[in-house]
Design an enzyme around this catalytic site. Structure first.
Site, mmCIF file in Angstrom:
data_model
loop_
_atom_site.group_PDB
_atom_site.id
_atom_site.type_symbol
_atom_site.label_atom_id
_atom_site.label_comp_id
_atom_site.label_asym_id
_atom_site.label_seq_id
_atom_site.Cartn_x
_atom_site.Cartn_y
_atom_site.Cartn_z
ATOM 1 N N LEU A 136 11.222 0.889 4.239
ATOM 2 C CA LEU A 136 11.402 -0.292 3.401
ATOM 3 C C LEU A 136 10.306 -1.287 3.761
ATOM 4 C CD1 LEU A 136 15.278 -0.913 3.648
ATOM 5 C CD2 LEU A 136 14.043 0.196 1.782
ATOM 6 N N ASP A 137 9.868 -2.055 2.782
ATOM 7 C CA ASP A 137 8.893 -3.106 3.067
ATOM 8 C C ASP A 137 9.469 -4.090 4.087
ATOM 9 O OD1 ASP A 137 7.213 -1.979 1.207
ATOM 10 O OD2 ASP A 137 7.783 -3.373 -0.396
ATOM 11 N N LYS A 138 8.597 -4.752 4.798
ATOM 12 C CA LYS A 138 9.024 -5.705 5.824
ATOM 13 C C LYS A 138 10.039 -6.705 5.289
ATOM 14 C CE LYS A 138 7.222 -9.400 8.800
ATOM 15 N NZ LYS A 138 6.014 -10.138 9.256
#
Length: 530
Positions: A136-138
């Site tokens: 997942l993106d940050k």
């Protein structure tokens, strides 16, 4: 030294040695394989081979000696929200702002290092991403599955590669999205901005991508939509790019949303809500869900907090102006339709100019403004003129009212009031977004006419004419959201202004609490099935 062994299959006959070996074990890069081959650590039927492009035949036995590399990862303490745990894998609810694994810009304080602190068995897995089978993106929150064993890692990686994992996200996007929609545009690296992805034709390197959504909720003014988004591929920034391409960028998205949309939330409003897959070893169907964090719900509720628009209306002499003035005393900006019409009728006003073009100077006073008596006489004889005048003047007032709403909201006013006698008669009850709260002033006709006679000195004929242009009082009050009685003194009416504002504040709190309760039920809905 770790040994990788592999028998060449008929389908691999004649393929390059480095390709066969790198494909035989997931997570093993082709570059690492080529380096090991050149260093003399590859063997074909026991004989050393140092050329990566060597092409073995079907049935030959391959062996590759891989040097053991000490993991540079140090376990760290940190908060972890574990949704599920067994001996093979865990499911965690990743917090927004937490990077999944180390990278040059973030070598420490990642999810992986926190996981190592809680699950030391992860250190037995290779690489700087032990157990990670998807990302997942940050600044995206939500569910992630992490393998704890090598067999589980291989099985989960294959399940993701074969698109056997159900992934569903919550996305808060700009604008009113369609109830259902999808995007199949291929995605690739942006041609000039290397930190971004973009829609890129497959002929130019784009990879197939498929996103589908359904709308769960939208703001009353259509300024935002809550979507349940499924992705059938796992491209970098897929939902963010596809939704921006569809004209609905995510609120708070620093890369793909315009500045005004980016400013509406503290981060991209994307949450991995639901995850369903089969157990990597037993094959048992599993499903998990996690509600979004508080900042997501807060951003959604904030989309409903527009400036409160009030419209005060009523029949002639009911006390509309008195209530509007009382509300102004509480600090509310005000607009008067009657005052706006008067300005339009002044010399140089748009209505005066229009009337002069239609009737000449016969309806104008010596100073160039509209002669009210001459106009009333002209309207009494010319019904079509009256209809056309209403169309023109009402259109101008509506435009000016909309400009008023926009200006005072932009200036930060929490509420504003407009006094509009013919609000319903003009059909404006469906004209404005967001829809104003209508406040009707109730006062018996006899009392109203007495007040008009005393203060405006209208004769009965004029009062009857003006009254006939409006809805009957009972009908108008029935159409209003709130009714205010004005049969008492001016002081009593002024006191009702404060009570009105208190009731409106309570109404807004109740509406927001009801929406929050609705959202909690939505978050807790049943997870999907595999």
């Amino acid at each position: 030294m770790k040994s990788l062994e592999h028998a060449v299959t008929p389908g691999e006959d004649g393929e390059r040695l480095d390709r066969i070996l790198s494909a035989s074990q997931r997570g093993l890069s082709r570059g690492a394989v080529q380096k090991a081959i050149r260093e003399g650590r590859a063997f074909v039927d026991g004989a050393p081979v140092s050329a990566p492009d060597f092409r073995p035949r079907a049935g030959q036995e391959l062996r590759l000696e891989l040097a053991e590399v000490a993991s540079p990862l140090a376990p760290e303490a940190g908060e972890l929200a574990i949704v599920h745990q067994d001996r093979d894998f865990i499911v965690c609810n990743k917090a927004a702002g937490l990077t999944v694994h180390p990278c040059p810009s973030c070598p420490a304080h990642t999810l992986v290092q926190r996981l190592l602190g809680r699950f030391p068995e992860l250190s037995r897995l290779d690489g700087e991403r032990p157990g990670i089978v998807h990302r997942l993106d940050k600044d995206t929150s939500g569910l992630m599955v992490v393998a704890l064993t090598e067999p589980a890692r291989l099985a989960l990686t294959e399940a993701f590669a074969q698109r056997e994992v159900h992934k569903e996200y919550l996305a808060l996007v700009d604008g009113l999205a369609a109830e259902e929609g999808e995007c199949r545009e291929p995605l690739g690296r942006h041609p000039t901005l290397k930190t971004r992805m973009a829609v890129v034709p497959e002929a130019k390197g784009g990879k197939p991508a498929h996103t589908r959504w359904r709308r769960l909720w939208h703001a009353p003014d259509g300024s935002a939509s809550l979507l349940a988004v499924r992705i059938f591929t796992g491209r970098t920034h897929q939902i963010r790019v596809h939704m921006a391409h569809a004209g609905h960028p995510l609120l708070g998205d620093a890369l793909y949303a315009p500045a005004q949309v980016r400013a509406r939330a503290p981060r991209q409003m994307l949450h991995a809500w639901r995850l369903a897959f089969r157990h990597p070893l037993s094959g048992e169907p599993l499903a998990f869900s996690a509600p979004p964090p508080a900042d997501f719900t807060a951003a959604l509720l904030a989309t409903t907090r527009r400036m409160q628009r009030l419209v005060v209306t009523g029949n002639p002499g009911s006390g509309k102006s008195a209530l509007t003035e009382a509300l102004a005393a509480h600090g509310l900006p005000t607009f008067s339709a009657d005052a706006d019409v008067a300005a339009l009728y002044q010399r140089g006003g748009e209505a005066a100019a229009w009337l002069a073009s239609m009737k000449g100077e016969a309806v104008l006073a010596a100073d160039g403004s509209v002669d009210k008596a001459a106009l009333m006489a002209a309207l009494a004889k010319d019904a079509p003129l009256r209809a056309e005048l209403e169309r023109v003047v009402h259109g101008l007032v509506r435009r000016n009212l909309e400009r008023f709403w926009e200006a005072v909201e932009k200036a930060g006013a929490p509420a504003a009031v407009a006094e509009v006698p013919l609000y319903f008669e003009c059909g404006w009850d469906t004209a404005f977004t967001p829809k104003p709260v209508t406040v009707g002033i109730a006062c018996p006709r006899e009392t109203r006419w007495e007040r008009i006679a005393a203060h405006r000195h209208w004769g009965e004929e004029k009062m009857a004419t003006i009254e006939s242009w409006q809805w009957p009082e009972a009908r108008k009050l029935a159409a209003c959201d709130i009714r205010v009685d004005n049969t008492g003194t001016p002081q009593e009416l002024a006191a009702q202004a404060g009570a009105l504002l208190d009731s409106l504040a309570a109404r807004r709190r109740d509406e927001e609490a009801a929406l929050a309760a609705h959202l909690q039920k939505l978050w807790a809905g049943p997870p999907p099935q595999v």
